[in-house]
Every structure is written in structure tokens, then in C-alpha cells.
Design a protein around this motif. Structure first.
Motif, PDB file in Angstrom:
ATOM      1  N   LEU A 101       0.823  -1.208   0.000  1.00 21.64           N
ATOM      2  CA  LEU A 101       0.000   0.000   0.000  1.00 21.64           C
ATOM      3  C   LEU A 101       0.860   1.262   0.000  1.00 21.64           C
ATOM      4  O   LEU A 101       0.490   2.270  -0.601  1.00 21.64           O
ATOM      5  CB  LEU A 101      -0.955  -0.025   1.186  1.00 21.64           C
ATOM      6  CG  LEU A 101      -2.021  -1.129   1.127  1.00 21.64           C
ATOM      7  CD1 LEU A 101      -2.802  -1.186   2.430  1.00 21.64           C
ATOM      8  CD2 LEU A 101      -2.952  -0.914  -0.065  1.00 21.64           C
ATOM      9  N   ALA A 102       2.024   1.201   0.668  1.00 19.86           N
ATOM     10  CA  ALA A 102       2.930   2.350   0.665  1.00 19.86           C
ATOM     11  C   ALA A 102       3.453   2.611  -0.752  1.00 19.86           C
ATOM     12  O   ALA A 102       3.563   3.766  -1.178  1.00 19.86           O
ATOM     13  CB  ALA A 102       4.096   2.111   1.628  1.00 19.86           C
ATOM     14  N   LEU A 103       3.763   1.524  -1.489  1.00 21.94           N
ATOM     15  CA  LEU A 103       4.220   1.695  -2.870  1.00 21.94           C
ATOM     16  C   LEU A 103       3.104   2.273  -3.739  1.00 21.94           C
ATOM     17  O   LEU A 103       3.349   3.186  -4.537  1.00 21.94           O
ATOM     18  CB  LEU A 103       4.705   0.362  -3.443  1.00 21.94           C
ATOM     19  CG  LEU A 103       5.170   0.407  -4.905  1.00 21.94           C
ATOM     20  CD1 LEU A 103       6.368   1.347  -5.070  1.00 21.94           C
ATOM     21  CD2 LEU A 103       5.512  -0.986  -5.419  1.00 21.94           C
ATOM     22  N   PRO A 123       0.077 -11.355   1.404  1.00 25.06           N
ATOM     23  CA  PRO A 123       0.032  -9.915   1.701  1.00 25.06           C
ATOM     24  C   PRO A 123      -0.673  -9.108   0.615  1.00 25.06           C
ATOM     25  O   PRO A 123      -1.248  -8.054   0.909  1.00 25.06           O
ATOM     26  CB  PRO A 123       1.512  -9.521   1.820  1.00 25.06           C
ATOM     27  CG  PRO A 123       2.265 -10.585   1.116  1.00 25.06           C
ATOM     28  CD  PRO A 123       1.461 -11.835   1.274  1.00 25.06           C
ATOM     29  N   MET A 124      -0.660  -9.602  -0.629  1.00 26.46           N
ATOM     30  CA  MET A 124      -1.354  -8.891  -1.702  1.00 26.46           C
ATOM     31  C   MET A 124      -2.866  -8.920  -1.481  1.00 26.46           C
ATOM     32  O   MET A 124      -3.557  -7.902  -1.649  1.00 26.46           O
ATOM     33  CB  MET A 124      -0.997  -9.500  -3.064  1.00 26.46           C
ATOM     34  CG  MET A 124      -1.627  -8.774  -4.239  1.00 26.46           C
ATOM     35  SD  MET A 124      -1.168  -7.019  -4.369  1.00 26.46           S
ATOM     36  CE  MET A 124       0.519  -7.165  -4.957  1.00 26.46           C
ATOM     37  N   VAL A 125      -3.396 -10.071  -1.100  1.00 27.44           N
ATOM     38  CA  VAL A 125      -4.830 -10.178  -0.806  1.00 27.44           C
ATOM     39  C   VAL A 125      -5.189  -9.278   0.375  1.00 27.44           C
ATOM     40  O   VAL A 125      -6.206  -8.583   0.369  1.00 27.44           O
ATOM     41  CB  VAL A 125      -5.220 -11.645  -0.520  1.00 27.44           C
ATOM     42  CG1 VAL A 125      -6.644 -11.741   0.022  1.00 27.44           C
ATOM     43  CG2 VAL A 125      -5.082 -12.484  -1.788  1.00 27.44           C
ATOM     44  N   ALA A 129      -7.763  -6.079   0.410  1.00 22.62           N
ATOM     45  CA  ALA A 129      -8.908  -6.036   1.317  1.00 22.62           C
ATOM     46  C   ALA A 129      -8.917  -4.751   2.142  1.00 22.62           C
ATOM     47  O   ALA A 129      -9.978  -4.204   2.446  1.00 22.62           O
ATOM     48  CB  ALA A 129      -8.880  -7.257   2.247  1.00 22.62           C
ATOM     49  N   ARG A 130      -7.750  -4.265   2.490  1.00 21.31           N
ATOM     50  CA  ARG A 130      -7.667  -3.050   3.313  1.00 21.31           C
ATOM     51  C   ARG A 130      -8.020  -1.798   2.522  1.00 21.31           C
ATOM     52  O   ARG A 130      -8.655  -0.886   3.052  1.00 21.31           O
ATOM     53  CB  ARG A 130      -6.253  -2.899   3.889  1.00 21.31           C
ATOM     54  CG  ARG A 130      -5.919  -3.917   4.957  1.00 21.31           C
ATOM     55  CD  ARG A 130      -4.546  -3.668   5.530  1.00 21.31           C
ATOM     56  NE  ARG A 130      -4.168  -4.706   6.477  1.00 21.31           N
ATOM     57  CZ  ARG A 130      -3.028  -4.712   7.150  1.00 21.31           C
ATOM     58  NH1 ARG A 130      -2.154  -3.739   6.992  1.00 21.31           N
ATOM     59  NH2 ARG A 130      -2.763  -5.699   7.984  1.00 21.31           N
ATOM     60  N   GLN A 131      -7.572  -1.733   1.263  1.00 25.58           N
ATOM     61  CA  GLN A 131      -7.841  -0.547   0.450  1.00 25.58           C
ATOM     62  C   GLN A 131      -8.273  -0.974  -0.949  1.00 25.58           C
ATOM     63  O   GLN A 131      -7.453  -0.968  -1.890  1.00 25.58           O
ATOM     64  CB  GLN A 131      -6.596   0.344   0.372  1.00 25.58           C
ATOM     65  CG  GLN A 131      -6.234   0.998   1.689  1.00 25.58           C
ATOM     66  CD  GLN A 131      -5.146   2.051   1.531  1.00 25.58           C
ATOM     67  OE1 GLN A 131      -4.951   2.615   0.453  1.00 25.58           O
ATOM     68  NE2 GLN A 131      -4.433   2.330   2.605  1.00 25.58           N
ATOM     69  N   PRO A 132      -9.534  -1.360  -1.098  1.00 30.06           N
ATOM     70  CA  PRO A 132     -10.011  -1.842  -2.403  1.00 30.06           C
ATOM     71  C   PRO A 132      -9.822  -0.829  -3.529  1.00 30.06           C
ATOM     72  O   PRO A 132      -9.703  -1.209  -4.689  1.00 30.06           O
ATOM     73  CB  PRO A 132     -11.496  -2.109  -2.148  1.00 30.06           C
ATOM     74  CG  PRO A 132     -11.615  -2.268  -0.663  1.00 30.06           C
ATOM     75  CD  PRO A 132     -10.565  -1.389  -0.072  1.00 30.06           C
ATOM     76  N   LEU A 138      -6.941  -9.129  -8.688  1.00 28.21           N
ATOM     77  CA  LEU A 138      -5.877  -9.943  -8.111  1.00 28.21           C
ATOM     78  C   LEU A 138      -5.539 -11.126  -9.004  1.00 28.21           C
ATOM     79  O   LEU A 138      -6.432 -11.739  -9.595  1.00 28.21           O
ATOM     80  CB  LEU A 138      -6.298 -10.481  -6.736  1.00 28.21           C
ATOM     81  CG  LEU A 138      -6.462  -9.448  -5.621  1.00 28.21           C
ATOM     82  CD1 LEU A 138      -7.133 -10.071  -4.416  1.00 28.21           C
ATOM     83  CD2 LEU A 138      -5.103  -8.880  -5.234  1.00 28.21           C
ATOM     84  N   LEU A 139      -4.263 -11.437  -9.074  1.00 28.93           N
ATOM     85  CA  LEU A 139      -3.796 -12.631  -9.773  1.00 28.93           C
ATOM     86  C   LEU A 139      -2.808 -13.331  -8.857  1.00 28.93           C
ATOM     87  O   LEU A 139      -1.810 -12.739  -8.439  1.00 28.93           O
ATOM     88  CB  LEU A 139      -3.116 -12.252 -11.096  1.00 28.93           C
ATOM     89  CG  LEU A 139      -2.393 -13.380 -11.844  1.00 28.93           C
ATOM     90  CD1 LEU A 139      -3.384 -14.459 -12.276  1.00 28.93           C
ATOM     91  CD2 LEU A 139      -1.652 -12.824 -13.046  1.00 28.93           C
ATOM     92  N   GLY A 140      -3.087 -14.570  -8.506  1.00 29.04           N
ATOM     93  CA  GLY A 140      -2.186 -15.370  -7.683  1.00 29.04           C
ATOM     94  C   GLY A 140      -1.507 -16.421  -8.535  1.00 29.04           C
ATOM     95  O   GLY A 140      -2.168 -17.152  -9.264  1.00 29.04           O
TER      96      GLY A 140
END
Length: 205
Positions: A101-103, A123-125, A129-132, A138-140
Motif C-alpha cells: 500500500l505504501a508503494l 500480503p497482496m490479498v 482487502a484493506r484498500q479496495p 488480483l492474480l495469484g
């Protein structure tokens, strides 16, 4: 033992260097240094990629060429404690999500794609979730291996059911996953772990 003996000696081989030779470092709001690089088309459609258990974010040349041709620019964050990023505060999930999120904030990215490699997915998910508004898709990408019928038969019941439905009936799988999520919300995570690993005391411990 050899590593322990030479740990206090500087080694040029031990210093991380971005293979893409584009590394930049910025500071997040707490003053922690975070390193990132990029691949693809400069000023293209942005995405953020998080690496797995090692600092391995470089993709194969044909994939990198396809990314550039598609007009995509992928920013590759070095998670806290990896590469030239400062160590985190002890919680890998929070540290990883906060770095992503900082990046995104540093680059002023909105509604971009998030790509997670192996355990970089987690951490990506969490960040999405924190900042939609920051991460819209998303791609895993994880490692896979073929499961033969004999392998499936030896799995615990829950895993066997999920893998079998993934292969044969995706709609039924969605129902099973939703039911499992409800169990976790109603009865708590410990209840789910106890059931999931009922046949394996070592895994439960």
C-alpha cells in the motif's frame, strides 16, 4: 558454521542487486526504506507484483516481452526484510500489506492489478482487502503439481473433496468453500483447524 564464522565479514556477493537494474528506494510514512523496481512498458497500465519466499520477481524474457507489448508496467516491491528494503516490525502479513500500500501511495496508483507469487499472494490479498480502491484485481501465481487418483485417495477428507470438486464441479466447490467460510466465522479458526487436521496430530500441533 562457515556462514556463521564469516557473518561479520563484508561480502560483495551477499549484497542484493536488482537484476532489472532499475531499483529505486523510497521511505514510507514511518520512515522505513522500501525498494522496488519495474518491468514492462514504461508509463504503461500499472500493476504491483509481490515476490515469494525469496527475492525472485524476475519473469522469463518471453513473458516480460509480452507484458511490454500489452502496454503493462509491473512494479515489483521488495517486501520488508528482503533485498534492500528495511526489516519489518515482526508481523509479516502486516509488513507485507503495508509495503504494498505504501508503494501504491508513493506511485499514486488506483484500481491497479495486484499479482502475488507463491506466498507473496497472502500480503497482496490483505492489501487489496484493506484498500479496495488501490488494488482492483488480483492474480495469484503458485506452484502446482499433478495429483493422480491414488494421490487424491490418500488426502484427508476435506482436501480430497475440495480437489475433486475443483476438477469436476466448480459450482459445487463454491458452495463447499462458502460453507467452510461460514464455519470459520461462526465457530472460529481453531474449530476449522481441528477439523481440517483431525487425521494428523502433528499438523494440528
Amino acid at each position: 558454521l562457515l556462514c556463521a564464522r564469516t557473518a561479520d565479514q563484508a561480502s560483495p556477493q551477499a549484497q542484493w542487486a536488482d537484476p532489472l537494474r532499475r531499483e529505486r528506494i523510497f521511505q514510507d510514512r514511518s520512515g522505513r526504506k522500501l525498494a522496488y523496481s519495474w518491468m514492462g512498458k514504461e508509463s504503461g497500465r500499472p500493476a504491483i507484483l509481490t515476490h515469494g519466499p525469496v527475492t525472485g520477481y524476475v519473469l522469463s524474457p518471453d513473458i516480460e516481452a509480452a507484458i511490454a507489448e500489452a502496454g503493462i508496467q509491473i512494479f515489483t516491491i521488495c517486501r520488508p526484510g528482503f533485498g534492500n528494503s528495511d526489516p519489518g516490525h515482526g508481523n509479516a502479513l502486516d509488513d507485507g500489506a503495508n509495503a504494498i500500500l505504501a508503494l501504491a501511495d508513493h506511485l499514486d496508483l488506483h484500481d491497479c492489478t495486484g499479482i502475488g507469487l507463491v506466498n507473496g499472494i497472502v500480503p497482496m490479498v490483505e492489501a487489496a482487502a484493506r484498500q479496495p480502491g488501490r488494488i482492483g484485481r488480483l492474480l495469484g501465481i503458485g506452484s502446482t503439481y499433478p495429483l493422480s487418483p491414488s494421490h487424491l485417495a490418500r488426502l484427508p477428507a476435506i482436501q480430497r473433496t475440495v480437489f475433486s470438486l475443483a476438477r469436476s464441479n466448480a459450482k459445487a466447490l463454491n458452495v463447499i468453500v462458502a460453507a467452510g467460510l461460514r464455519l470459520a466465522r461462526v465457530h472460529g479458526f481453531e474449530f476449522v483447524l481441528a477439523r481440517m487436521f483431525a487425521g494428523s496430530p502433528a499438523d494440528r500441533r
